[in-house]
Write an enzyme that holds these catalytic residues in place. Sequence first.
Site, PDB file in Angstrom:
ATOM      1  N   ASP A  87     -10.892  49.422  32.552  1.00 49.30           N
ATOM      2  CA  ASP A  87     -11.906  50.087  31.728  1.00 49.30           C
ATOM      3  C   ASP A  87     -13.258  49.479  32.097  1.00 49.30           C
ATOM      4  O   ASP A  87     -13.358  48.723  33.082  1.00 49.30           O
ATOM      5  CB  ASP A  87     -11.563  49.964  30.225  1.00 49.30           C
ATOM      6  CG  ASP A  87     -11.694  48.533  29.702  1.00 49.30           C
ATOM      7  OD1 ASP A  87     -11.976  47.614  30.498  1.00 49.30           O
ATOM      8  OD2 ASP A  87     -11.511  48.339  28.482  1.00 49.30           O
ATOM      9  N   CYS A 144      -8.670  44.979  31.665  1.00 48.90           N
ATOM     10  CA  CYS A 144      -9.517  45.417  30.537  1.00 48.90           C
ATOM     11  C   CYS A 144     -10.074  44.145  29.902  1.00 48.90           C
ATOM     12  O   CYS A 144     -10.120  43.108  30.569  1.00 48.90           O
ATOM     13  CB  CYS A 144      -8.752  46.308  29.559  1.00 48.90           C
ATOM     14  SG  CYS A 144      -7.434  45.514  28.623  1.00 48.90           S
ATOM     15  N   THR A 146      -8.887  42.156  27.423  1.00 46.91           N
ATOM     16  CA  THR A 146      -7.848  41.119  27.274  1.00 46.91           C
ATOM     17  C   THR A 146      -6.658  41.343  28.197  1.00 46.91           C
ATOM     18  O   THR A 146      -5.803  40.467  28.326  1.00 46.91           O
ATOM     19  CB  THR A 146      -7.301  41.142  25.837  1.00 46.91           C
ATOM     20  OG1 THR A 146      -6.800  42.471  25.584  1.00 46.91           O
ATOM     21  CG2 THR A 146      -8.372  40.788  24.814  1.00 46.91           C
ATOM     22  N   HIS A 177      11.726  36.907  37.761  1.00 44.01           N
ATOM     23  CA  HIS A 177      12.752  37.176  36.741  1.00 44.01           C
ATOM     24  C   HIS A 177      12.719  38.607  36.204  1.00 44.01           C
ATOM     25  O   HIS A 177      13.746  39.164  35.867  1.00 44.01           O
ATOM     26  CB  HIS A 177      12.578  36.219  35.543  1.00 44.01           C
ATOM     27  CG  HIS A 177      12.919  34.802  35.887  1.00 44.01           C
ATOM     28  ND1 HIS A 177      13.118  33.825  34.928  1.00 44.01           N
ATOM     29  CD2 HIS A 177      13.107  34.185  37.083  1.00 44.01           C
ATOM     30  CE1 HIS A 177      13.402  32.677  35.522  1.00 44.01           C
ATOM     31  NE2 HIS A 177      13.389  32.868  36.825  1.00 44.01           N
ATOM     32  N   HIS A 213      19.152  37.962  36.674  1.00 43.70           N
ATOM     33  CA  HIS A 213      17.891  38.641  36.352  1.00 43.70           C
ATOM     34  C   HIS A 213      17.968  40.138  36.623  1.00 43.70           C
ATOM     35  O   HIS A 213      17.372  40.935  35.904  1.00 43.70           O
ATOM     36  CB  HIS A 213      16.734  38.021  37.133  1.00 43.70           C
ATOM     37  CG  HIS A 213      16.575  36.561  36.858  1.00 43.70           C
ATOM     38  ND1 HIS A 213      16.381  36.061  35.589  1.00 43.70           N
ATOM     39  CD2 HIS A 213      16.619  35.483  37.681  1.00 43.70           C
ATOM     40  CE1 HIS A 213      16.296  34.751  35.647  1.00 43.70           C
ATOM     41  NE2 HIS A 213      16.442  34.367  36.897  1.00 43.70           N
TER      42      HIS A 213
END
Length: 232
Positions: A87, A144, A146, A177, A213
């Site tokens: 963004d 963005c 965060t 993983h 995994h």
Amino acid sequence: MATYGSGTQIKNELFKPEVAKRRARARRQRYALVRRGEPRFAEPSWVAGEARIGIISGLLTIKTNLSIFFKGDDMKKNKIRIAFGSDHVGYELKLALMAHASDKGYECTDFGCHSVNRVDYPVYGYRTAKAVQNGVCDLGVLVCGTGVGISLVANKINGIRAVVCSEPYTAKLSREHNNTNMLALGARVVGTGLAKMMLDTWLGAEFEDRSRHEDRVNMINEIEKTGGLRQD
Ligand code: RB5
């Protein structure tokens, strides 16, 4: 009047008879050796020629091997196509990461946004994740404020496993993983240096398939596809 272009030419001209005699003698010796079944190694100029060819072909082999080695590396990287999306808050960090990845030989595509003008992160998270889902790109990087909002969007798309990271350890293990195929970063959380380090770590890590995994990632896929889990 003769004109001379080089010292060798002058010397050859001055000592023409001597040179011609020496050459004729060498030729006779060479033929004599060949007739006696002793070609090569007895004749100094032949030995020198062989050595030269040996050295040159050795150097060419080294050069070819090195170029294959480096080309192989580049080709490997060129095959990896990375989709980038952000963004407005993540726009500048995204550009820095794209330049970084391009320098390292990855093929980078920007799915927007394209300026710092305010936009809605779901639009760009969605576009970028779709490019990874439909195979236009192999991996994706989202930015963005965060990393959270844009990764939430990406994780709504089938087949996308996006991780939000603020340190390299999680970036590495999320590949090993969880087989993450998208990396989300927060431009308000991490600096450019740390973001580049995380990107390198994430790209450098590989999924540990054929292990426990893989079974767990398959369970995630099952929930995604069927909305349930058989072994629950
Ligand atoms: C935009 O202000 C901000 O909400 C966005 O960049 C992101 O942090 C959302 O998770």
